[in-house]
Design a protein around this motif. Structure first.
Motif, PDB file in Angstrom:
ATOM      1  N   ARG A   1      45.745  32.684  42.390  1.00 38.52           N
ATOM      2  CA  ARG A   1      44.554  33.095  41.660  1.00 38.52           C
ATOM      3  C   ARG A   1      44.802  33.175  40.165  1.00 38.52           C
ATOM      4  O   ARG A   1      43.879  33.164  39.392  1.00 38.52           O
ATOM      5  CB  ARG A   1      44.094  34.453  42.176  1.00 38.52           C
ATOM      6  CG  ARG A   1      43.471  34.357  43.503  1.00 38.52           C
ATOM      7  CD  ARG A   1      42.540  35.515  43.654  1.00 38.52           C
ATOM      8  NE  ARG A   1      41.711  35.252  44.799  1.00 38.52           N
ATOM      9  CZ  ARG A   1      40.423  35.404  44.795  1.00 38.52           C
ATOM     10  NH1 ARG A   1      39.807  35.866  43.755  1.00 38.52           N
ATOM     11  NH2 ARG A   1      39.728  35.134  45.854  1.00 38.52           N
ATOM     12  N   GLU A   2      46.032  33.264  39.795  1.00 37.98           N
ATOM     13  CA  GLU A   2      46.385  33.378  38.391  1.00 37.98           C
ATOM     14  C   GLU A   2      45.848  32.207  37.571  1.00 37.98           C
ATOM     15  O   GLU A   2      45.421  32.382  36.436  1.00 37.98           O
ATOM     16  CB  GLU A   2      47.905  33.437  38.289  1.00 37.98           C
ATOM     17  CG  GLU A   2      48.444  33.948  37.009  1.00 37.98           C
ATOM     18  CD  GLU A   2      49.929  34.189  37.156  1.00 37.98           C
ATOM     19  OE1 GLU A   2      50.687  33.405  36.564  1.00 37.98           O
ATOM     20  OE2 GLU A   2      50.314  35.136  37.859  1.00 37.98           O
ATOM     21  N   SER A   3      45.831  31.024  38.158  1.00 38.23           N
ATOM     22  CA  SER A   3      45.366  29.848  37.430  1.00 38.23           C
ATOM     23  C   SER A   3      43.916  29.488  37.764  1.00 38.23           C
ATOM     24  O   SER A   3      43.398  28.493  37.275  1.00 38.23           O
ATOM     25  CB  SER A   3      46.279  28.654  37.727  1.00 38.23           C
ATOM     26  OG  SER A   3      46.305  28.380  39.100  1.00 38.23           O
ATOM     27  N   SER A   4      43.254  30.311  38.547  1.00 37.88           N
ATOM     28  CA  SER A   4      41.889  30.036  38.986  1.00 37.88           C
ATOM     29  C   SER A   4      40.878  30.146  37.848  1.00 37.88           C
ATOM     30  O   SER A   4      40.833  31.145  37.138  1.00 37.88           O
ATOM     31  CB  SER A   4      41.506  31.014  40.100  1.00 37.88           C
ATOM     32  OG  SER A   4      40.129  30.933  40.377  1.00 37.88           O
ATOM     33  N   PHE A   5      40.071  29.122  37.705  1.00 32.62           N
ATOM     34  CA  PHE A   5      38.958  29.177  36.766  1.00 32.62           C
ATOM     35  C   PHE A   5      37.866  30.088  37.324  1.00 32.62           C
ATOM     36  O   PHE A   5      37.254  30.860  36.595  1.00 32.62           O
ATOM     37  CB  PHE A   5      38.373  27.778  36.546  1.00 32.62           C
ATOM     38  CG  PHE A   5      39.123  26.928  35.569  1.00 32.62           C
ATOM     39  CD1 PHE A   5      38.511  26.501  34.418  1.00 32.62           C
ATOM     40  CD2 PHE A   5      40.432  26.536  35.797  1.00 32.62           C
ATOM     41  CE1 PHE A   5      39.177  25.689  33.502  1.00 32.62           C
ATOM     42  CE2 PHE A   5      41.108  25.739  34.907  1.00 32.62           C
ATOM     43  CZ  PHE A   5      40.484  25.308  33.751  1.00 32.62           C
ATOM     44  N   CYS A   6      37.612  29.970  38.625  1.00 32.18           N
ATOM     45  CA  CYS A   6      36.527  30.718  39.259  1.00 32.18           C
ATOM     46  C   CYS A   6      36.716  32.225  39.144  1.00 32.18           C
ATOM     47  O   CYS A   6      35.733  32.966  39.077  1.00 32.18           O
ATOM     48  CB  CYS A   6      36.397  30.314  40.725  1.00 32.18           C
ATOM     49  SG  CYS A   6      35.895  28.588  40.935  1.00 32.18           S
ATOM     50  N   ALA A   7      37.945  32.688  39.116  1.00 33.29           N
ATOM     51  CA  ALA A   7      38.185  34.127  39.006  1.00 33.29           C
ATOM     52  C   ALA A   7      37.562  34.699  37.739  1.00 33.29           C
ATOM     53  O   ALA A   7      37.119  35.848  37.724  1.00 33.29           O
ATOM     54  CB  ALA A   7      39.683  34.409  39.043  1.00 33.29           C
ATOM     55  N   TRP A   8      37.487  33.902  36.690  1.00 37.63           N
ATOM     56  CA  TRP A   8      36.918  34.381  35.429  1.00 37.63           C
ATOM     57  C   TRP A   8      35.434  34.679  35.538  1.00 37.63           C
ATOM     58  O   TRP A   8      34.945  35.632  34.945  1.00 37.63           O
ATOM     59  CB  TRP A   8      37.179  33.379  34.306  1.00 37.63           C
ATOM     60  CG  TRP A   8      38.581  33.471  33.822  1.00 37.63           C
ATOM     61  CD1 TRP A   8      39.663  32.765  34.282  1.00 37.63           C
ATOM     62  CD2 TRP A   8      39.076  34.351  32.816  1.00 37.63           C
ATOM     63  NE1 TRP A   8      40.793  33.150  33.617  1.00 37.63           N
ATOM     64  CE2 TRP A   8      40.459  34.118  32.697  1.00 37.63           C
ATOM     65  CE3 TRP A   8      38.483  35.297  31.990  1.00 37.63           C
ATOM     66  CZ2 TRP A   8      41.260  34.799  31.800  1.00 37.63           C
ATOM     67  CZ3 TRP A   8      39.284  35.976  31.082  1.00 37.63           C
ATOM     68  CH2 TRP A   8      40.653  35.725  30.998  1.00 37.63           C
ATOM     69  N   LEU A   9      34.693  33.893  36.302  1.00 39.42           N
ATOM     70  CA  LEU A   9      33.261  34.179  36.424  1.00 39.42           C
ATOM     71  C   LEU A   9      33.036  35.418  37.276  1.00 39.42           C
ATOM     72  O   LEU A   9      32.045  36.120  37.114  1.00 39.42           O
ATOM     73  CB  LEU A   9      32.468  32.976  36.926  1.00 39.42           C
ATOM     74  CG  LEU A   9      32.431  32.577  38.386  1.00 39.42           C
ATOM     75  CD1 LEU A   9      31.405  33.373  39.170  1.00 39.42           C
ATOM     76  CD2 LEU A   9      32.042  31.123  38.479  1.00 39.42           C
ATOM     77  N   LEU A  10      33.989  35.724  38.153  1.00 37.61           N
ATOM     78  CA  LEU A  10      33.867  36.912  39.004  1.00 37.61           C
ATOM     79  C   LEU A  10      34.144  38.201  38.242  1.00 37.61           C
ATOM     80  O   LEU A  10      33.845  39.285  38.730  1.00 37.61           O
ATOM     81  CB  LEU A  10      34.808  36.796  40.203  1.00 37.61           C
ATOM     82  CG  LEU A  10      34.598  35.551  41.073  1.00 37.61           C
ATOM     83  CD1 LEU A  10      35.654  35.480  42.162  1.00 37.61           C
ATOM     84  CD2 LEU A  10      33.212  35.518  41.662  1.00 37.61           C
ATOM     85  N   LEU A  11      34.718  38.093  37.039  1.00 43.80           N
ATOM     86  CA  LEU A  11      35.012  39.281  36.237  1.00 43.80           C
ATOM     87  C   LEU A  11      33.751  39.920  35.670  1.00 43.80           C
ATOM     88  O   LEU A  11      33.759  41.094  35.314  1.00 43.80           O
ATOM     89  CB  LEU A  11      35.969  38.929  35.096  1.00 43.80           C
ATOM     90  CG  LEU A  11      37.384  38.545  35.509  1.00 43.80           C
ATOM     91  CD1 LEU A  11      38.192  38.111  34.289  1.00 43.80           C
ATOM     92  CD2 LEU A  11      38.070  39.691  36.222  1.00 43.80           C
ATOM     93  N   ASN A  12      32.678  39.150  35.567  1.00 45.07           N
ATOM     94  CA  ASN A  12      31.414  39.701  35.081  1.00 45.07           C
ATOM     95  C   ASN A  12      30.825  40.624  36.138  1.00 45.07           C
ATOM     96  O   ASN A  12      30.996  40.402  37.329  1.00 45.07           O
ATOM     97  CB  ASN A  12      30.414  38.581  34.781  1.00 45.07           C
ATOM     98  CG  ASN A  12      30.867  37.682  33.661  1.00 45.07           C
ATOM     99  OD1 ASN A  12      31.275  38.161  32.620  1.00 45.07           O
ATOM    100  ND2 ASN A  12      30.814  36.383  33.883  1.00 45.07           N
ATOM    101  N   ASP A  13      30.131  41.649  35.706  1.00 48.15           N
ATOM    102  CA  ASP A  13      29.489  42.565  36.644  1.00 48.15           C
ATOM    103  C   ASP A  13      28.012  42.667  36.300  1.00 48.15           C
ATOM    104  O   ASP A  13      27.661  43.331  35.339  1.00 48.15           O
ATOM    105  CB  ASP A  13      30.146  43.944  36.571  1.00 48.15           C
ATOM    106  CG  ASP A  13      29.649  44.866  37.684  1.00 48.15           C
ATOM    107  OD1 ASP A  13      29.145  44.347  38.692  1.00 48.15           O
ATOM    108  OD2 ASP A  13      29.751  46.089  37.518  1.00 48.15           O
ATOM    109  N   PRO A  14      27.144  41.985  37.049  1.00 42.27           N
ATOM    110  CA  PRO A  14      27.435  41.177  38.236  1.00 42.27           C
ATOM    111  C   PRO A  14      28.008  39.813  37.841  1.00 42.27           C
ATOM    112  O   PRO A  14      27.862  39.387  36.695  1.00 42.27           O
ATOM    113  CB  PRO A  14      26.065  41.021  38.895  1.00 42.27           C
ATOM    114  CG  PRO A  14      25.102  41.072  37.765  1.00 42.27           C
ATOM    115  CD  PRO A  14      25.704  42.023  36.754  1.00 42.27           C
TER     116      PRO A  14
END
Length: 107
Positions: A1-14
């Motif tokens: 997950r460290e290199s995941s691009f998608c993880a960055w969009l999940l950081l937003n709430d929502p």
């Protein structure tokens, strides 16, 4: 997950859609191994897959070439979001059918 691009969009709430026109120019990704090495990703656009208010993942598109940011106008990211919503609906429907068939098998 460290290199995941998608993880960055999940950081937003929502979680919210995200577009990275050129990963080599974005400080979040400039040192990412997926950018500096194979497959040498340059473009990312993703939208969260939501089911009953919970983010189940994301639907994304990638490219080895950068995209001009004006190409990803609200209509295009909206279309990607619509597809992500469709995936969420299908996940929910599948779960409901599995639950229903399980209940029918075990009265």
């Amino acid at each position: 997950r460290e290199s995941s691009f998608c993880a960055w969009l999940l950081l937003n709430d929502p979680p919210a859609p995200m577009v990275v026109p050129d990963s080599k120019l974005d400080p979040r990704f400039v040192h990412n191994p997926l950018v500096t090495g194979p497959p040498y990703l340059r473009f990312y656009a993703g939208a969260p897959i939501m089911v009953k208010g919970l983010c189940m993942g994301s639907l994304c598109t990638l490219d080895l070439q950068p995209h001009h940011k004006n190409l990803w106008v609200p209509g295009r990211i909206g279309l990607l979001s619509t597809f992500a919503d469709l995936v969420g609906s299908l996940l929910l429907k599948s779960k409901e059918q599995t639950t229903k068939s399980g209940l029918l098998q075990h009265p």
